[in-house]
Design a protein around this motif. Structure first.
Motif, PDB file in Angstrom:
ATOM      1  N   ALA A 153      30.230   0.709 -11.243  1.00 43.19           N
ATOM      2  CA  ALA A 153      29.143   1.227 -12.081  1.00 43.19           C
ATOM      3  C   ALA A 153      29.420   0.848 -13.541  1.00 43.19           C
ATOM      4  O   ALA A 153      30.579   0.771 -13.952  1.00 43.19           O
ATOM      5  N   PRO A 154      28.351   0.650 -14.309  1.00 41.51           N
ATOM      6  CA  PRO A 154      28.544   0.195 -15.695  1.00 41.51           C
ATOM      7  C   PRO A 154      29.133   1.248 -16.617  1.00 41.51           C
ATOM      8  O   PRO A 154      29.749   0.914 -17.629  1.00 41.51           O
ATOM      9  N   THR A 155      28.949   2.520 -16.272  1.00 44.91           N
ATOM     10  CA  THR A 155      29.475   3.593 -17.127  1.00 44.91           C
ATOM     11  C   THR A 155      30.132   4.661 -16.253  1.00 44.91           C
ATOM     12  O   THR A 155      29.833   4.778 -15.057  1.00 44.91           O
ATOM     13  N   ALA A 156      30.976   5.470 -16.877  1.00 44.35           N
ATOM     14  CA  ALA A 156      31.625   6.571 -16.156  1.00 44.35           C
ATOM     15  C   ALA A 156      30.595   7.595 -15.705  1.00 44.35           C
ATOM     16  O   ALA A 156      30.705   8.161 -14.614  1.00 44.35           O
ATOM     17  N   THR A 157      29.602   7.827 -16.554  1.00 44.64           N
ATOM     18  CA  THR A 157      28.566   8.800 -16.214  1.00 44.64           C
ATOM     19  C   THR A 157      27.795   8.358 -14.978  1.00 44.64           C
ATOM     20  O   THR A 157      27.561   9.139 -14.051  1.00 44.64           O
ATOM     21  N   ARG A 158      27.421   7.087 -14.951  1.00 47.06           N
ATOM     22  CA  ARG A 158      26.695   6.555 -13.799  1.00 47.06           C
ATOM     23  C   ARG A 158      27.582   6.592 -12.553  1.00 47.06           C
ATOM     24  O   ARG A 158      27.133   6.946 -11.458  1.00 47.06           O
ATOM     25  N   ALA A 159      28.843   6.243 -12.716  1.00 45.80           N
ATOM     26  CA  ALA A 159      29.772   6.245 -11.577  1.00 45.80           C
ATOM     27  C   ALA A 159      29.914   7.651 -10.995  1.00 45.80           C
ATOM     28  O   ALA A 159      29.938   7.835  -9.775  1.00 45.80           O
ATOM     29  N   ALA A 160      29.983   8.648 -11.862  1.00 42.60           N
ATOM     30  CA  ALA A 160      30.138  10.031 -11.401  1.00 42.60           C
ATOM     31  C   ALA A 160      28.879  10.511 -10.686  1.00 42.60           C
ATOM     32  O   ALA A 160      28.954  11.253  -9.700  1.00 42.60           O
ATOM     33  N   ARG A 161      27.720  10.090 -11.174  1.00 44.09           N
ATOM     34  CA  ARG A 161      26.466  10.518 -10.527  1.00 44.09           C
ATOM     35  C   ARG A 161      26.344   9.882  -9.144  1.00 44.09           C
ATOM     36  O   ARG A 161      25.910  10.530  -8.193  1.00 44.09           O
ATOM     37  N   THR A 162      26.726   8.608  -9.040  1.00 46.35           N
ATOM     38  CA  THR A 162      26.703   7.952  -7.728  1.00 46.35           C
ATOM     39  C   THR A 162      27.705   8.620  -6.795  1.00 46.35           C
ATOM     40  O   THR A 162      27.433   8.806  -5.600  1.00 46.35           O
ATOM     41  N   PHE A 163      28.855   9.004  -7.336  1.00 42.51           N
ATOM     42  CA  PHE A 163      29.871   9.702  -6.525  1.00 42.51           C
ATOM     43  C   PHE A 163      29.286  10.977  -5.918  1.00 42.51           C
ATOM     44  O   PHE A 163      29.491  11.276  -4.739  1.00 42.51           O
ATOM     45  N   LYS A 164      28.548  11.707  -6.728  1.00 43.25           N
ATOM     46  CA  LYS A 164      27.952  12.957  -6.243  1.00 43.25           C
ATOM     47  C   LYS A 164      26.994  12.674  -5.079  1.00 43.25           C
ATOM     48  O   LYS A 164      27.013  13.377  -4.056  1.00 43.25           O
ATOM     49  N   ILE A 165      26.175  11.642  -5.225  1.00 42.27           N
ATOM     50  CA  ILE A 165      25.237  11.290  -4.144  1.00 42.27           C
ATOM     51  C   ILE A 165      26.022  10.945  -2.875  1.00 42.27           C
ATOM     52  O   ILE A 165      25.651  11.359  -1.770  1.00 42.27           O
ATOM     53  N   CYS A 166      27.111  10.188  -3.038  1.00 42.67           N
ATOM     54  CA  CYS A 166      27.933   9.802  -1.880  1.00 42.67           C
ATOM     55  C   CYS A 166      28.440  11.033  -1.134  1.00 42.67           C
ATOM     56  O   CYS A 166      28.429  11.073   0.104  1.00 42.67           O
ATOM     57  N   THR A 167      28.861  12.045  -1.873  1.00 43.01           N
ATOM     58  CA  THR A 167      29.398  13.239  -1.207  1.00 43.01           C
ATOM     59  C   THR A 167      28.293  14.030  -0.514  1.00 43.01           C
ATOM     60  O   THR A 167      28.513  14.605   0.550  1.00 43.01           O
ATOM     61  N   VAL A 168      27.116  14.052  -1.109  1.00 44.31           N
ATOM     62  CA  VAL A 168      25.985  14.759  -0.474  1.00 44.31           C
ATOM     63  C   VAL A 168      25.615  14.075   0.841  1.00 44.31           C
ATOM     64  O   VAL A 168      25.417  14.736   1.870  1.00 44.31           O
ATOM     65  N   VAL A 169      25.556  12.741   0.835  1.00 45.58           N
ATOM     66  CA  VAL A 169      25.209  11.991   2.050  1.00 45.58           C
ATOM     67  C   VAL A 169      26.301  12.173   3.111  1.00 45.58           C
ATOM     68  O   VAL A 169      26.010  12.397   4.294  1.00 45.58           O
ATOM     69  N   ALA A 170      27.559  12.085   2.696  1.00 47.74           N
ATOM     70  CA  ALA A 170      28.676  12.242   3.647  1.00 47.74           C
ATOM     71  C   ALA A 170      28.656  13.624   4.279  1.00 47.74           C
ATOM     72  O   ALA A 170      28.870  13.787   5.489  1.00 47.74           O
ATOM     73  N   ASN A 171      28.357  14.626   3.468  1.00 46.11           N
ATOM     74  CA  ASN A 171      28.305  16.000   3.962  1.00 46.11           C
ATOM     75  C   ASN A 171      27.174  16.165   4.980  1.00 46.11           C
ATOM     76  O   ASN A 171      27.333  16.814   6.012  1.00 46.11           O
ATOM     77  N   ALA A 172      26.047  15.527   4.683  1.00 43.40           N
ATOM     78  CA  ALA A 172      24.895  15.626   5.581  1.00 43.40           C
ATOM     79  C   ALA A 172      25.171  14.913   6.914  1.00 43.40           C
ATOM     80  O   ALA A 172      24.574  15.249   7.943  1.00 43.40           O
ATOM     81  N   ALA A 173      26.079  13.941   6.892  1.00 46.22           N
ATOM     82  CA  ALA A 173      26.379  13.175   8.111  1.00 46.22           C
ATOM     83  C   ALA A 173      27.396  13.874   9.008  1.00 46.22           C
ATOM     84  O   ALA A 173      27.628  13.460  10.140  1.00 46.22           O
ATOM     85  N   ALA A 174      28.017  14.936   8.485  1.00 52.48           N
ATOM     86  CA  ALA A 174      29.070  15.625   9.251  1.00 52.48           C
ATOM     87  C   ALA A 174      28.481  16.455  10.387  1.00 52.48           C
ATOM     88  O   ALA A 174      27.432  17.084  10.222  1.00 52.48           O
ATOM     89  N   GLU A 175      29.130  16.419  11.520  1.00 49.86           N
ATOM     90  CA  GLU A 175      28.701  17.192  12.699  1.00 49.86           C
ATOM     91  C   GLU A 175      29.678  18.344  12.954  1.00 49.86           C
ATOM     92  O   GLU A 175      30.885  18.193  12.739  1.00 49.86           O
ATOM     93  N   GLN A 176      29.150  19.445  13.425  1.00 49.77           N
ATOM     94  CA  GLN A 176      29.966  20.625  13.692  1.00 49.77           C
ATOM     95  C   GLN A 176      31.111  20.300  14.656  1.00 49.77           C
ATOM     96  O   GLN A 176      30.894  19.707  15.725  1.00 49.77           O
ATOM     97  N   GLY A 177      32.309  20.652  14.259  1.00 50.08           N
ATOM     98  CA  GLY A 177      33.467  20.494  15.138  1.00 50.08           C
ATOM     99  C   GLY A 177      34.104  19.114  15.115  1.00 50.08           C
ATOM    100  O   GLY A 177      35.304  18.988  15.331  1.00 50.08           O
ATOM    101  N   TYR A 178      33.304  18.078  14.853  1.00 47.48           N
ATOM    102  CA  TYR A 178      33.830  16.712  14.840  1.00 47.48           C
ATOM    103  C   TYR A 178      33.864  16.106  13.444  1.00 47.48           C
ATOM    104  O   TYR A 178      34.495  15.095  13.209  1.00 47.48           O
TER     105      TYR A 178
END
Ligand SMILES: [Zn+2]
Length: 277
Positions: A251-276
Motif C-alpha cells: 500500500a502507498p501509505t501506512a493509513t491505507r495499509a492499515a485500512r486494507t488490513f482491517k478489511i482482510c480481518t473482517v473477510v477472514a472472520n466471515a470465512a471461519a466455520e464453527q469448530g473448524y
C-alpha cells in the motif's frame, strides 16, 4: 500539547483471559473499571507533564469499554466504532500518542496475544519485520509525524515497543506467565507506575521537536490458520495469495495499509466455520 491515548483492553491491569475482555461478560464489566483506572492514571500523568488536551480513543472490540462516568474530566472520550483511522482515530490532530493496554501480536508470546482476530490470524509482518498492532499503529503515527511516547501493557509488549517506538517510555502492569496467565500489579500500584511514566513521557514530548513524517509504501504479509481464509481474503483488491495460508499486499501509505488490513480481518472472520475455523 494535545495527546491521544489509544486505549486497548488486553493489556489493562489484571486482564489475563478472554472473559476479562469480551464485551457483555461479567469479567469484562469488572475489568472496565481496571481499564478506566489505567486511563485516568495516564491522563493525570500526562497533565502533570505538560499536556493541555487529552483525547481517549477507545480501541478495543466494540470500542465502548471505558466508564465515562468515572473518566478524569480533563480528558474527552472518543467512543464507538466505524472510525476512519480505527485504533488511531485522532492521531491527525495530536502532538503525541500513548498506546495504553496494548498486547503482543498473533503467534508471539504475551498475555492475550493476537492481532485483531482472537484466533485464525497466526502471523503478521510489515516490511519483513514481525508485526503486531503496536507496529502497525506506530507506522500510522509516524506517517503523521506524531511520536509514540508511552506504551502500557504486559512486560512483553513493553519489550516489543523498543522495536517500533524506540523513544517511547513503557509501563508494564503485569508479567506474562502464559497467554492466559500473568503476575499482575494491583490497580493502585499500576496506576502509580503509569502516572509516573506518563508524566515523563509528556515532559519529554514537550521538550523534543516532532519527528519528520515517515512516508510509505509498506508491504503487509498475513498468515492464516487455514487455506480457505487466505483464499477468501485474496478477493480484497490489491491483496494476493503468496502461499497456501498467506496473503500480501503493498500500500502507498501506512493509513491505507492499515485500512486494507482491517478489511482482510473482517473477510477472514466471515470465512471461519464453527469448530473448524
Ligand atoms: Zn483489544
Amino acid at each position: 500539547m494535545r495527546v491521544l491515548i489509544s486505549a486497548d483492553m488486553e493489556g489493562a491491569t489484571g486482564a489475563t483471559w478472554p472473559g476479562d475482555v469480551l464485551p457483555g461478560t461479567p469479567g469484562w464489566s469488572r475489568m472496565r473499571r481496571m481499564l478506566t483506572s489505567d486511563v485516568n492514571a495516564c491522563v493525570a500523568g500526562l497533565w502533570e507533564g505538560g499536556a493541555t488536551e487529552v483525547v481517549v480513543n477507545e480501541a478495543h472490540d466494540t470500542q465502548r469499554n471505558v466508564l465515562i462516568e468515572d473518566l478524569d474530566p480533563r480528558a474527552r472520550l472518543l467512543s464507538g466504532r466505524h472510525k476512519p483511522l480505527g485504533m488511531m482515530q485522532g492521531v491527525e490532530a495530536a502532538d503525541a500518542v500513548v498506546f495504553l493496554g496494548y498486547h503482543t501480536g498473533a503467534g508471539l508470546p504475551g498475555v492475550l496475544a493476537h492481532t485483531y482476530l482472537g484466533a485464525g490470524l497466526t502471523g503478521f509482518r510489515i516490511d519483513g519485520e514481525p508485526a503486531d498492532e503496536g507496529r502497525m499503529n506506530a507506522l500510522t503515527a509516524a506517517e503523521h509525524g506524531v511520536p509514540v511516547v508511552l506504551v502500557t501493557g504486559d512486560d512483553l509488549v513493553c519489550a516489543a515497543a523498543a522495536g517500533w517506538a524506540p523513544g517511547a517510555r513503557t509501563a508494564a502492569v503485569k508479567e506474562c506467565v502464559s497467554r492466559y496467565a500473568a503476575l499482575c500489579l494491583p490497580p493502585e500500584r499500576s496506576a502509580g507506575l503509569i502516572r509516573e511514566e506518563a508524566r515523563s513521557a509528556a515532559a519529554g514530548a514537550v521538550a523534543r521537536a516532532r519527528p519528520a513524517p515517515v512516508r510509505g509504501p509498506h508491504r503487509f504479509e498475513i498468515d492464516f490458520h487455514a487455506t480457505h481464509q487466505a483464499e477468501a481474503v485474496a478477493a480484497v483488491p490489491t491483496v494476493e495469495l503468496t502461499g497456501p495460508c498467506t496473503v500480501a499486499y503493498t500500500a502507498p501509505t501506512a493509513t491505507r495499509a492499515a485500512r486494507t488490513f482491517k478489511i482482510c480481518t473482517v473477510v477472514a472472520n466471515a470465512a471461519a466455520e464453527q469448530g473448524y475455523g
